[in-house]
Motif scaffolding. Structure first.
Motif, PDB file in Angstrom:
ATOM      1  N   GLY A 179       0.818  -1.216   0.000  1.00 43.55           N
ATOM      2  CA  GLY A 179       0.000   0.000   0.000  1.00 43.55           C
ATOM      3  C   GLY A 179       0.848   1.261   0.000  1.00 43.55           C
ATOM      4  O   GLY A 179       0.540   2.234  -0.707  1.00 43.55           O
ATOM      5  N   GLU A 180       1.913   1.269   0.800  1.00 42.05           N
ATOM      6  CA  GLU A 180       2.795   2.440   0.844  1.00 42.05           C
ATOM      7  C   GLU A 180       3.430   2.715  -0.513  1.00 42.05           C
ATOM      8  O   GLU A 180       3.421   3.854  -0.996  1.00 42.05           O
ATOM      9  N   LYS A 181       3.980   1.666  -1.123  1.00 40.75           N
ATOM     10  CA  LYS A 181       4.693   1.866  -2.390  1.00 40.75           C
ATOM     11  C   LYS A 181       3.751   2.282  -3.519  1.00 40.75           C
ATOM     12  O   LYS A 181       4.025   3.233  -4.255  1.00 40.75           O
ATOM     13  N   LEU A 182       2.620   1.568  -3.635  1.00 40.92           N
ATOM     14  CA  LEU A 182       1.693   1.882  -4.725  1.00 40.92           C
ATOM     15  C   LEU A 182       1.063   3.265  -4.548  1.00 40.92           C
ATOM     16  O   LEU A 182       0.906   4.006  -5.521  1.00 40.92           O
ATOM     17  N   SER A 183       0.708   3.599  -3.308  1.00 39.04           N
ATOM     18  CA  SER A 183       0.080   4.910  -3.078  1.00 39.04           C
ATOM     19  C   SER A 183       1.066   6.045  -3.336  1.00 39.04           C
ATOM     20  O   SER A 183       0.694   7.085  -3.888  1.00 39.04           O
ATOM     21  N   GLU A 184       2.329   5.844  -2.969  1.00 35.09           N
ATOM     22  CA  GLU A 184       3.323   6.892  -3.207  1.00 35.09           C
ATOM     23  C   GLU A 184       3.556   7.103  -4.699  1.00 35.09           C
ATOM     24  O   GLU A 184       3.696   8.242  -5.159  1.00 35.09           O
ATOM     25  N   VAL A 185       3.589   5.997  -5.451  1.00 35.36           N
ATOM     26  CA  VAL A 185       3.887   6.092  -6.883  1.00 35.36           C
ATOM     27  C   VAL A 185       2.698   6.615  -7.680  1.00 35.36           C
ATOM     28  O   VAL A 185       2.850   7.471  -8.558  1.00 35.36           O
ATOM     29  N   TYR A 186       1.486   6.126  -7.357  1.00 40.66           N
ATOM     30  CA  TYR A 186       0.330   6.434  -8.208  1.00 40.66           C
ATOM     31  C   TYR A 186      -0.578   7.532  -7.651  1.00 40.66           C
ATOM     32  O   TYR A 186      -1.284   8.191  -8.416  1.00 40.66           O
ATOM     33  N   ILE A 187      -0.579   7.716  -6.327  1.00 37.11           N
ATOM     34  CA  ILE A 187      -1.434   8.762  -5.741  1.00 37.11           C
ATOM     35  C   ILE A 187      -0.605   9.950  -5.287  1.00 37.11           C
ATOM     36  O   ILE A 187      -1.058  11.096  -5.337  1.00 37.11           O
ATOM     37  N   GLY A 188       0.650   9.681  -4.875  1.00 36.32           N
ATOM     38  CA  GLY A 188       1.521  10.739  -4.369  1.00 36.32           C
ATOM     39  C   GLY A 188       1.641  11.951  -5.270  1.00 36.32           C
ATOM     40  O   GLY A 188       1.515  13.090  -4.802  1.00 36.32           O
ATOM     41  N   PRO A 189       1.878  11.757  -6.579  1.00 34.06           N
ATOM     42  CA  PRO A 189       2.005  12.935  -7.459  1.00 34.06           C
ATOM     43  C   PRO A 189       0.758  13.815  -7.486  1.00 34.06           C
ATOM     44  O   PRO A 189       0.845  15.015  -7.740  1.00 34.06           O
ATOM     45  N   MET A 190      -0.407  13.226  -7.200  1.00 30.90           N
ATOM     46  CA  MET A 190      -1.649  14.018  -7.223  1.00 30.90           C
ATOM     47  C   MET A 190      -1.795  14.897  -5.980  1.00 30.90           C
ATOM     48  O   MET A 190      -2.506  15.906  -6.010  1.00 30.90           O
ATOM     49  N   VAL A 191      -1.144  14.491  -4.873  1.00 29.28           N
ATOM     50  CA  VAL A 191      -1.311  15.238  -3.614  1.00 29.28           C
ATOM     51  C   VAL A 191      -0.015  15.874  -3.149  1.00 29.28           C
ATOM     52  O   VAL A 191       0.095  16.327  -2.008  1.00 29.28           O
ATOM     53  N   GLY A 192       0.982  15.901  -4.020  1.00 25.14           N
ATOM     54  CA  GLY A 192       2.230  16.570  -3.670  1.00 25.14           C
ATOM     55  C   GLY A 192       3.273  15.669  -3.029  1.00 25.14           C
ATOM     56  O   GLY A 192       4.276  16.164  -2.512  1.00 25.14           O
ATOM     57  N   GLY A 193       3.053  14.349  -3.029  1.00 25.66           N
ATOM     58  CA  GLY A 193       4.037  13.420  -2.485  1.00 25.66           C
ATOM     59  C   GLY A 193       3.949  13.272  -0.969  1.00 25.66           C
ATOM     60  O   GLY A 193       3.139  13.925  -0.301  1.00 25.66           O
ATOM     61  N   GLY A 194       4.790  12.432  -0.431  1.00 23.31           N
ATOM     62  CA  GLY A 194       4.840  12.216   1.015  1.00 23.31           C
ATOM     63  C   GLY A 194       3.792  11.265   1.557  1.00 23.31           C
ATOM     64  O   GLY A 194       3.724  11.042   2.765  1.00 23.31           O
ATOM     65  N   ILE A 195       2.966  10.695   0.683  1.00 19.20           N
ATOM     66  CA  ILE A 195       1.877   9.834   1.156  1.00 19.20           C
ATOM     67  C   ILE A 195       2.413   8.561   1.808  1.00 19.20           C
ATOM     68  O   ILE A 195       1.773   7.977   2.691  1.00 19.20           O
ATOM     69  N   GLU A 196       3.623   8.126   1.417  1.00 16.51           N
ATOM     70  CA  GLU A 196       4.212   6.906   1.978  1.00 16.51           C
ATOM     71  C   GLU A 196       4.442   7.040   3.482  1.00 16.51           C
ATOM     72  O   GLU A 196       4.431   6.052   4.210  1.00 16.51           O
ATOM     73  N   ILE A 197       4.636   8.266   3.959  1.00 20.98           N
ATOM     74  CA  ILE A 197       4.935   8.492   5.373  1.00 20.98           C
ATOM     75  C   ILE A 197       3.710   8.252   6.247  1.00 20.98           C
ATOM     76  O   ILE A 197       3.803   7.680   7.328  1.00 20.98           O
ATOM     77  N   TRP A 198       2.520   8.679   5.755  1.00 21.75           N
ATOM     78  CA  TRP A 198       1.338   8.624   6.624  1.00 21.75           C
ATOM     79  C   TRP A 198       0.281   7.611   6.175  1.00 21.75           C
ATOM     80  O   TRP A 198      -0.695   7.386   6.877  1.00 21.75           O
ATOM     81  N   PHE A 199       0.484   6.968   5.046  1.00 27.07           N
ATOM     82  CA  PHE A 199      -0.515   6.025   4.535  1.00 27.07           C
ATOM     83  C   PHE A 199      -0.848   4.936   5.563  1.00 27.07           C
ATOM     84  O   PHE A 199      -2.011   4.639   5.831  1.00 27.07           O
ATOM     85  N   ALA A 200       0.182   4.316   6.147  1.00 23.31           N
ATOM     86  CA  ALA A 200      -0.026   3.194   7.068  1.00 23.31           C
ATOM     87  C   ALA A 200      -0.822   3.620   8.293  1.00 23.31           C
ATOM     88  O   ALA A 200      -1.671   2.879   8.794  1.00 23.31           O
TER      89      ALA A 200
END
Length: 309
Positions: free
Chosen positions: A264-285
């Motif tokens: 979830g961290e890797k996929l969300s950072e790669v595919y959703i992160g660019p839409m929200v400015g990145g950093g999603i891997e830090i708080w996704f979990a």
């Protein structure tokens, strides 16, 4: 397709390492009902012991072969963790039997700072490296199936395999051995287990020893990847959402939870992160863990507790 598979495999391998740390939480909670906040400090302490012993053994014992030196260092670090487990049971847990959960949690917080302080005093506070011979160069797989193939880091692949073997071994230990069944009995009811002759103190020493060995393997792998430094203790914070997701009492839950969080961290950072400015891997979990706490607090495989009034 190749890039997606690279991201997916990277997430799975990271998830196995998260699961390895989460196992320490699960093992101790299953056997003693203690949420061990000191697990991150145990990972750090074990990694420091391994790194420093691997330095001292060639210097003082004259063992030049790296493989032999690492084996001796691993055995020495495992013995150190056994001593730590015995001391924790003898001077802390033995005096806190049947105490409130908050009391036990505060005790593990105290153990955290004690281990960090003693680790710094004995082993030093520099950044150390652990070289256990894992190759760090990447390799390309599935070239005949996917154009360009899939790039995989050899170190991550070996680390995930080690974690998987350890997890499988622990699952067999809990399910098939007499000691494993005794651990599960103690987890279900301390007083009932004692009434049929199961020695509670010995069981707690065993489970803390096992958790110490798990912390040692996790510390070796994370230390090999990131270097052994005091920020390594925060790895446990990354494993907390895994425990919440999988359930505090489930070894398979720690595995599945780790894989879900890692992917979830890797996929969300790669595919959703660019839409929200990145950093999603830090708080996704943590967001995922919060959702589970709201709707399924026992986790995917945890036991649902029903209180009868």
């Amino acid at each position: 397709m190749g890039f997606f598979l690279e991201t997916l495999l990277g997430g799975l391998m990271t998830g196995m390492l998260y699961a390895l740390v989460a196992l320490g939480f699960v093992l101790i909670f299953k056997a003693s009902g203690v949420f061990n906040f000191a697990q991150g400090a145990m990972v750090l302490f074990a990694a420091l012991a391994m790194a420093r012993l691997a330095e001292w053994i060639p210097k003082y014992l004259g063992i030049e072969n790296m493989i032999v030196a690492n084996i001796v260092a691993f055995i020495g670090a495992a013995l150190v963790m056994f001593v730590v487990a015995w001391l924790i049971e003898r001077f802390v847990l033995r005096h806190l039997v049947n105490q409130e959960g908050a009391t036990l949690l505060m005790a593990t917080l105290g153990i955290t700072y004690l281990l960090e302080g003693i680790g710094q005093t004995i082993f030093g506070s520099e950044i150390y490296s652990i070289n256990i011979g894992m190759p760090k160069d990447p390799m390309i797989i599935l070239e005949s199936v996917i154009e360009g193939g899939v790039l995989v880091n050899k170190e991550d692949l070996i680390a995930a395999a080690i974690a998987a073997v350890l997890v499988a071994g622990l699952s067999v230990f809990f399910q098939k051995t007499t000691t494993g069944r005794a651990l599960r009995a103690v987890a279900d009811d301390h007083q009932a287990a004692q009434s049929i002759g199961i020695p509670l103190n010995r069981i707690w020493v065993i489970v803390w020893c096992v958790a110490g060995v798990v912390a040692l393997v996790a510390g070796m792998i994370w230390g090999s990847k990131l270097g052994v430094q005091f920020s390594l203790a925060t790895v446990a914070l990354r494993a907390l959402p895994v425990v919440i997701l999988g359930g505090l009492t489930s070894v398979p839950g720690a595995i599945i939870g780790g894989l879900i969080i890692g992917v979830g961290e890797k996929l969300s950072e790669v595919y959703i992160g660019p839409m929200v400015g990145g950093g999603i891997e830090i708080w996704f979990a943590y967001v995922l863990a919060l959702v589970f706490l709201l709707f399924r607090p026992q986790g995917l495989f945890g036991e649902k507790i029903i209180d009868r009034v």
